[in-house]
Design a protein around this motif. Structure first.
Motif, short mmCIF file in Angstrom:
data_model
loop_
_atom_site.label_atom_id
_atom_site.label_comp_id
_atom_site.label_asym_id
_atom_site.label_seq_id
_atom_site.Cartn_x
_atom_site.Cartn_y
_atom_site.Cartn_z
N LYS A 52 5.64 -3.70 -0.35
CA LYS A 52 4.42 -4.37 0.14
C LYS A 52 4.30 -5.77 -0.42
O LYS A 52 4.72 -6.04 -1.55
CB LYS A 52 3.19 -3.56 -0.28
CG LYS A 52 3.04 -2.29 0.56
CD LYS A 52 1.97 -1.37 0.05
CE LYS A 52 1.89 -0.14 0.97
NZ LYS A 52 1.12 0.95 0.35
N VAL A 54 1.42 -8.47 -1.35
CA VAL A 54 -0.01 -8.63 -1.58
C VAL A 54 -0.36 -10.10 -1.34
O VAL A 54 0.23 -10.99 -1.96
CB VAL A 54 -0.38 -8.23 -3.03
CG1 VAL A 54 -1.85 -8.53 -3.32
CG2 VAL A 54 -0.08 -6.76 -3.27
N VAL A 76 -0.87 -6.14 1.93
CA VAL A 76 -2.06 -5.69 1.20
C VAL A 76 -2.96 -6.90 0.98
O VAL A 76 -2.48 -7.98 0.62
CB VAL A 76 -1.65 -5.06 -0.16
CG1 VAL A 76 -2.89 -4.78 -1.01
CG2 VAL A 76 -0.85 -3.78 0.07
N LEU A 84 -14.09 -5.78 1.55
CA LEU A 84 -13.25 -4.61 1.84
C LEU A 84 -14.13 -3.37 2.01
O LEU A 84 -14.99 -3.09 1.17
CB LEU A 84 -12.22 -4.39 0.72
CG LEU A 84 -11.09 -5.42 0.65
CD1 LEU A 84 -10.26 -5.23 -0.62
CD2 LEU A 84 -10.20 -5.37 1.88
N THR A 88 -12.94 0.35 -3.78
CA THR A 88 -12.14 -0.77 -4.30
C THR A 88 -12.02 -0.73 -5.80
O THR A 88 -12.86 -0.16 -6.50
CB THR A 88 -12.77 -2.14 -3.92
OG1 THR A 88 -14.06 -2.24 -4.51
CG2 THR A 88 -12.83 -2.35 -2.43
N ILE A 104 -9.46 -4.98 -4.44
CA ILE A 104 -8.33 -4.42 -3.68
C ILE A 104 -8.70 -2.97 -3.36
O ILE A 104 -9.39 -2.32 -4.16
CB ILE A 104 -7.03 -4.51 -4.52
CG1 ILE A 104 -5.79 -4.14 -3.71
CG2 ILE A 104 -7.10 -3.66 -5.79
CD1 ILE A 104 -4.47 -4.49 -4.41
N HIS A 105 -8.28 -2.46 -2.23
CA HIS A 105 -8.52 -1.05 -1.93
C HIS A 105 -7.77 -0.17 -2.92
O HIS A 105 -6.59 -0.43 -3.22
CB HIS A 105 -8.05 -0.72 -0.50
CG HIS A 105 -9.07 -0.99 0.54
ND1 HIS A 105 -8.75 -1.33 1.84
CD2 HIS A 105 -10.44 -0.96 0.50
CE1 HIS A 105 -9.86 -1.49 2.54
NE2 HIS A 105 -10.90 -1.28 1.76
N THR A 106 -8.44 0.88 -3.38
CA THR A 106 -7.83 1.73 -4.42
C THR A 106 -6.57 2.44 -3.92
O THR A 106 -5.72 2.83 -4.71
CB THR A 106 -8.84 2.80 -4.91
OG1 THR A 106 -9.41 3.43 -3.75
CG2 THR A 106 -9.93 2.17 -5.75
N ASP A 107 -6.46 2.62 -2.59
CA ASP A 107 -5.27 3.32 -2.07
C ASP A 107 -4.26 2.36 -1.42
O ASP A 107 -3.37 2.78 -0.71
CB ASP A 107 -5.69 4.39 -1.06
CG ASP A 107 -6.34 3.79 0.18
OD1 ASP A 107 -6.64 2.57 0.17
OD2 ASP A 107 -6.56 4.53 1.15
N ALA A 108 -4.42 1.04 -1.69
CA ALA A 108 -3.56 0.05 -1.02
C ALA A 108 -2.13 0.08 -1.54
O ALA A 108 -1.20 -0.30 -0.84
CB ALA A 108 -4.15 -1.35 -1.17
N ILE A 109 -1.99 0.51 -2.80
CA ILE A 109 -0.66 0.54 -3.43
C ILE A 109 -0.45 1.92 -4.02
O ILE A 109 -1.34 2.45 -4.69
CB ILE A 109 -0.56 -0.53 -4.54
CG1 ILE A 109 -0.59 -1.92 -3.91
CG2 ILE A 109 0.68 -0.32 -5.40
CD1 ILE A 109 -0.71 -3.04 -4.91
N LYS A 110 0.71 2.49 -3.77
CA LYS A 110 1.02 3.81 -4.35
C LYS A 110 1.88 3.62 -5.59
O LYS A 110 2.70 2.69 -5.64
CB LYS A 110 1.75 4.67 -3.32
CG LYS A 110 0.93 4.84 -2.07
CD LYS A 110 1.23 6.02 -1.23
CE LYS A 110 0.25 6.16 -0.07
NZ LYS A 110 -0.52 4.95 0.32
#
Ligand code: AMP
Length: 171
Positions: A52, A54, A76, A84, A88, A104-110
């Motif tokens: 991804k 960002v 992202v 958003l 977040t 940032i969205h909490t689930d944007a990055i794994k």
């Protein structure tokens, strides 16, 4: 490279007296320069398995999205507060005067995803430092922070992880 540097316009005393603002809209508006800039930046990351990219609001989106497209990576968004819609993670950081916050969205990055962060200009490094914290907090593996331009006299890279900063144009 000098041609790309030359097309960036200096605007004195913006947004306040004493600051020479690097106005990148002149580069973005020139088809050949924009394409060349994205080609040169993306070349560095081809084959590096970036999951991804960002982008940092707002000019980082213009670079981050184009890089992601070239690399076959996801995009992202790191945005200013209140933009958003989902849950977040927020980060407040110091500016020259006062503070600022990004989300940032909490689930944007794994956890374990390979992350490239993109912005237009590295100045004092405060903004990118905050974004690095956010990415690492979500468990992302920071591949690199990349910038179209760096204002070297502000030593912003000192605030960022060693060896993880790339800038295409240096001023
Ligand atoms: P920084 O001081 O590195 O946190 O910079 C914050 C943001 O402000 C960066 O994303 C840049 O886009 C922008 N910025 C700061 N200083 C300048 C400047 N002199 N010219 C253009 N953009 C700047």
């Amino acid at each position: 490279m000098q041609e790309l540097k030359d097309i960036i316009r200096d605007v004195s005393d913006f947004p306040k007296k004493g600051i020479v603002f690097k106005d990148i809209t002149t580069l973005l508006g020139d088809a050949k320069s924009y394409q060349q800039m994205i080609d040169l930046m993306s070349h560095r990351y081809i084959g590096k398995k970036i999951d991804k990219v960002v982008g940092v609001e707002a000019r980082g989106f213009i670079i981050g999205a184009a890089l992601a497209y070239k690399l076959g990576a996801g995009v992202v968004l790191v945005r200013k507060p209140g933009k958003l819609p989902f849950s977040t993670f927020k980060k407040t950081y110091d500016l020259e005067y006062g503070t600022d916050t990004l989300e940032i969205h909490t689930d944007a990055i794994k956890p374990g995803e390979n992350i490239l962060i993109a912005d237009d200009v590295l100045a004092t490094g405060g903004t990118m430092g905050a974004v690095v914290d956010m990415v690492q907090n979500l468990g992302g593996n920071l591949y690199e922070c990349c910038f179209m331009a760096e204002l070297e006299f502000l030593h912003g890279r000192k605030k960022l992880p060693d060896g993880k900063v790339f800038s295409l144009l240096k001023f």
